[in-house]
Design a protein around this motif. Structure first.
Motif, PDB file in Angstrom:
ATOM      1  N   MET A 161       0.854  -1.290   0.286  1.00  0.00           N
ATOM      2  CA  MET A 161       0.261   0.248  -0.502  1.00  0.00           C
ATOM      3  C   MET A 161       1.244   1.240  -0.076  1.00  0.00           C
ATOM      4  O   MET A 161       0.238   2.282  -0.126  1.00  0.00           O
ATOM      5  CB  MET A 161      -1.142  -0.244   1.013  1.00  0.00           C
ATOM      6  N   ILE A 162       1.720   1.338   0.908  1.00  0.00           N
ATOM      7  CA  ILE A 162       2.787   2.341   1.242  1.00  0.00           C
ATOM      8  C   ILE A 162       3.285   1.960  -0.352  1.00  0.00           C
ATOM      9  O   ILE A 162       3.728   3.909  -0.830  1.00  0.00           O
ATOM     10  CB  ILE A 162       4.368   2.275   1.828  1.00  0.00           C
ATOM     11  N   ARG A 163       3.809   1.708  -1.387  1.00  0.00           N
ATOM     12  CA  ARG A 163       4.248   1.417  -2.432  1.00  0.00           C
ATOM     13  C   ARG A 163       3.668   2.862  -3.381  1.00  0.00           C
ATOM     14  O   ARG A 163       3.841   3.131  -4.068  1.00  0.00           O
ATOM     15  CB  ARG A 163       4.644   0.790  -2.742  1.00  0.00           C
ATOM     16  N   LEU A 164       2.098   1.809  -3.349  1.00  0.00           N
ATOM     17  CA  LEU A 164       1.168   2.313  -4.096  1.00  0.00           C
ATOM     18  C   LEU A 164       0.609   3.924  -4.288  1.00  0.00           C
ATOM     19  O   LEU A 164       0.625   4.937  -5.261  1.00  0.00           O
ATOM     20  CB  LEU A 164      -0.634   1.558  -4.146  1.00  0.00           C
ATOM     21  N   VAL A 165       0.967   4.126  -2.917  1.00  0.00           N
ATOM     22  CA  VAL A 165       0.638   5.745  -2.791  1.00  0.00           C
ATOM     23  C   VAL A 165       1.848   6.701  -3.140  1.00  0.00           C
ATOM     24  O   VAL A 165       1.747   8.071  -3.208  1.00  0.00           O
ATOM     25  CB  VAL A 165       0.734   6.090  -1.024  1.00  0.00           C
ATOM     26  N   LEU A 166       3.088   6.255  -2.921  1.00  0.00           N
ATOM     27  CA  LEU A 166       4.323   6.424  -3.341  1.00  0.00           C
ATOM     28  C   LEU A 166       4.473   6.934  -4.923  1.00  0.00           C
ATOM     29  O   LEU A 166       4.486   7.826  -5.478  1.00  0.00           O
ATOM     30  CB  LEU A 166       5.121   6.409  -2.948  1.00  0.00           C
ATOM     31  N   LEU A 167       4.014   5.544  -5.460  1.00  0.00           N
ATOM     32  CA  LEU A 167       3.621   6.039  -7.517  1.00  0.00           C
ATOM     33  C   LEU A 167       2.938   6.981  -7.544  1.00  0.00           C
ATOM     34  O   LEU A 167       3.539   7.265  -9.232  1.00  0.00           O
ATOM     35  CB  LEU A 167       3.788   4.540  -7.573  1.00  0.00           C
ATOM     36  N   LEU A 168       1.438   6.047  -6.871  1.00  0.00           N
ATOM     37  CA  LEU A 168       0.896   7.776  -6.901  1.00  0.00           C
ATOM     38  C   LEU A 168       1.492   9.209  -7.157  1.00  0.00           C
ATOM     39  O   LEU A 168       0.940   9.848  -8.378  1.00  0.00           O
ATOM     40  CB  LEU A 168      -0.365   8.067  -6.128  1.00  0.00           C
ATOM     41  N   VAL A 169       1.981   9.566  -6.432  1.00  0.00           N
ATOM     42  CA  VAL A 169       2.750  10.525  -5.673  1.00  0.00           C
ATOM     43  C   VAL A 169       3.666  11.019  -6.968  1.00  0.00           C
ATOM     44  O   VAL A 169       3.368  12.157  -7.769  1.00  0.00           O
ATOM     45  CB  VAL A 169       3.028  10.944  -4.655  1.00  0.00           C
ATOM     46  N   TYR A 189       3.506  13.310 -14.098  1.00  0.00           N
ATOM     47  CA  TYR A 189       2.632  14.599 -15.171  1.00  0.00           C
ATOM     48  C   TYR A 189       2.376  16.162 -15.082  1.00  0.00           C
ATOM     49  O   TYR A 189       2.228  17.285 -15.611  1.00  0.00           O
ATOM     50  CB  TYR A 189       1.088  13.639 -14.991  1.00  0.00           C
ATOM     51  N   GLY A 190       2.643  16.786 -13.237  1.00  0.00           N
ATOM     52  CA  GLY A 190       1.730  17.802 -13.200  1.00  0.00           C
ATOM     53  C   GLY A 190       2.855  19.366 -13.693  1.00  0.00           C
ATOM     54  O   GLY A 190       3.372  20.226 -14.438  1.00  0.00           O
ATOM     55  N   PHE A 191       4.718  18.098 -13.987  1.00  0.00           N
ATOM     56  CA  PHE A 191       5.793  19.042 -14.467  1.00  0.00           C
ATOM     57  C   PHE A 191       5.962  19.390 -15.673  1.00  0.00           C
ATOM     58  O   PHE A 191       6.073  20.019 -16.761  1.00  0.00           O
ATOM     59  CB  PHE A 191       6.832  18.025 -14.310  1.00  0.00           C
ATOM     60  N   GLY A 202      -2.163  15.656  -4.746  1.00  0.00           N
ATOM     61  CA  GLY A 202      -0.677  14.967  -4.726  1.00  0.00           C
ATOM     62  C   GLY A 202       0.041  15.238  -5.724  1.00  0.00           C
ATOM     63  O   GLY A 202       1.721  14.734  -5.938  1.00  0.00           O
ATOM     64  N   GLY A 203       0.526  16.355  -6.783  1.00  0.00           N
ATOM     65  CA  GLY A 203       1.384  16.448  -8.128  1.00  0.00           C
ATOM     66  C   GLY A 203       1.970  17.779  -7.951  1.00  0.00           C
ATOM     67  O   GLY A 203       2.073  18.361  -8.413  1.00  0.00           O
ATOM     68  N   THR A 245       2.023  21.916  -1.616  1.00  0.00           N
ATOM     69  CA  THR A 245       3.448  20.601  -2.089  1.00  0.00           C
ATOM     70  C   THR A 245       2.966  20.252  -0.261  1.00  0.00           C
ATOM     71  O   THR A 245       3.506  19.527   0.534  1.00  0.00           O
ATOM     72  CB  THR A 245       4.213  21.875  -2.002  1.00  0.00           C
ATOM     73  N   VAL A 246       3.167  22.276   1.002  1.00  0.00           N
ATOM     74  CA  VAL A 246       3.226  21.896   1.965  1.00  0.00           C
ATOM     75  C   VAL A 246       1.746  20.585   2.139  1.00  0.00           C
ATOM     76  O   VAL A 246       2.266  19.822   3.385  1.00  0.00           O
ATOM     77  CB  VAL A 246       3.289  22.684   2.703  1.00  0.00           C
ATOM     78  N   TRP A 247       1.189  21.178   1.630  1.00  0.00           N
ATOM     79  CA  TRP A 247      -0.075  19.921   2.111  1.00  0.00           C
ATOM     80  C   TRP A 247       0.267  18.861   1.968  1.00  0.00           C
ATOM     81  O   TRP A 247      -0.689  17.697   1.887  1.00  0.00           O
ATOM     82  CB  TRP A 247      -1.245  20.166   1.114  1.00  0.00           C
ATOM     83  N   ASN A 248       1.137  18.482   0.779  1.00  0.00           N
ATOM     84  CA  ASN A 248       0.970  17.070  -0.054  1.00  0.00           C
ATOM     85  C   ASN A 248       1.852  16.482   0.917  1.00  0.00           C
ATOM     86  O   ASN A 248       1.522  15.049   1.418  1.00  0.00           O
ATOM     87  CB  ASN A 248       1.576  17.140  -0.715  1.00  0.00           C
ATOM     88  N   VAL A 249       3.005  17.249   1.879  1.00  0.00           N
ATOM     89  CA  VAL A 249       4.028  16.531   2.696  1.00  0.00           C
ATOM     90  C   VAL A 249       3.461  16.589   3.526  1.00  0.00           C
ATOM     91  O   VAL A 249       3.282  15.038   4.358  1.00  0.00           O
ATOM     92  CB  VAL A 249       4.934  17.821   2.535  1.00  0.00           C
ATOM     93  N   ILE A 250       2.139  16.683   4.421  1.00  0.00           N
ATOM     94  CA  ILE A 250       1.722  16.488   5.277  1.00  0.00           C
ATOM     95  C   ILE A 250       0.582  15.829   5.414  1.00  0.00           C
ATOM     96  O   ILE A 250       0.269  14.306   5.854  1.00  0.00           O
ATOM     97  CB  ILE A 250       0.391  17.380   6.205  1.00  0.00           C
ATOM     98  N   VAL A 251      -0.311  15.014   4.179  1.00  0.00           N
ATOM     99  CA  VAL A 251      -0.827  13.824   3.985  1.00  0.00           C
ATOM    100  C   VAL A 251       0.261  12.793   3.488  1.00  0.00           C
ATOM    101  O   VAL A 251      -0.275  11.481   3.984  1.00  0.00           O
ATOM    102  CB  VAL A 251      -2.412  15.307   2.842  1.00  0.00           C
TER     103      VAL A 251
END
Length: 90
Positions: A1-9, A15-17, A46-47, A75-81
């Motif tokens: 599950m952790i890998r999935l979250v990291l891969l999604l981010v 994609y955002g870049f 997350g992007g 970006t701060v929000w993404n880090v917190i989540v």
């Protein structure tokens, strides 16, 4: 599950870049543009890091106050989540 979250981010940031770079090229050519709300939604989900890096690399949307303030805050929000998710999925 952790890998999935990291891969999604990672996917959303990448994609955002590239979306920021694509929008910059379209702006130069006077073509159809990406809605600003799309960048904010992508950043919220997350992007934000990729969008922020894209802003800096492509010098795009850096004069818009909503982007100068909003994207770093997201970006701060993404880090917190991400921190919360990683600590509670273990």
């Amino acid at each position: 599950m952790i890998r999935l979250v990291l891969l999604l981010v990672l996917f959303l940031s990448t994609y955002g870049f590239f979306l920021m770079g694509s929008d910059k090229q379209k702006a130069k050519k006077g073509k159809w543009r990406v809605n600003e709300s799309t960048f904010f939604l992508l950043s919220f989900c997350g992007g934000a890091a990729g969008v922020w890096i894209g802003m800096k690399v492509f010098c795009h949307k850096t004069l818009h106050p909503s982007f100068r303030v909003g994207i770093p805050l997201l970006t701060v929000w993404n880090v917190i989540v991400l921190y919360y998710l990683l600590n509670n999925l273990m």
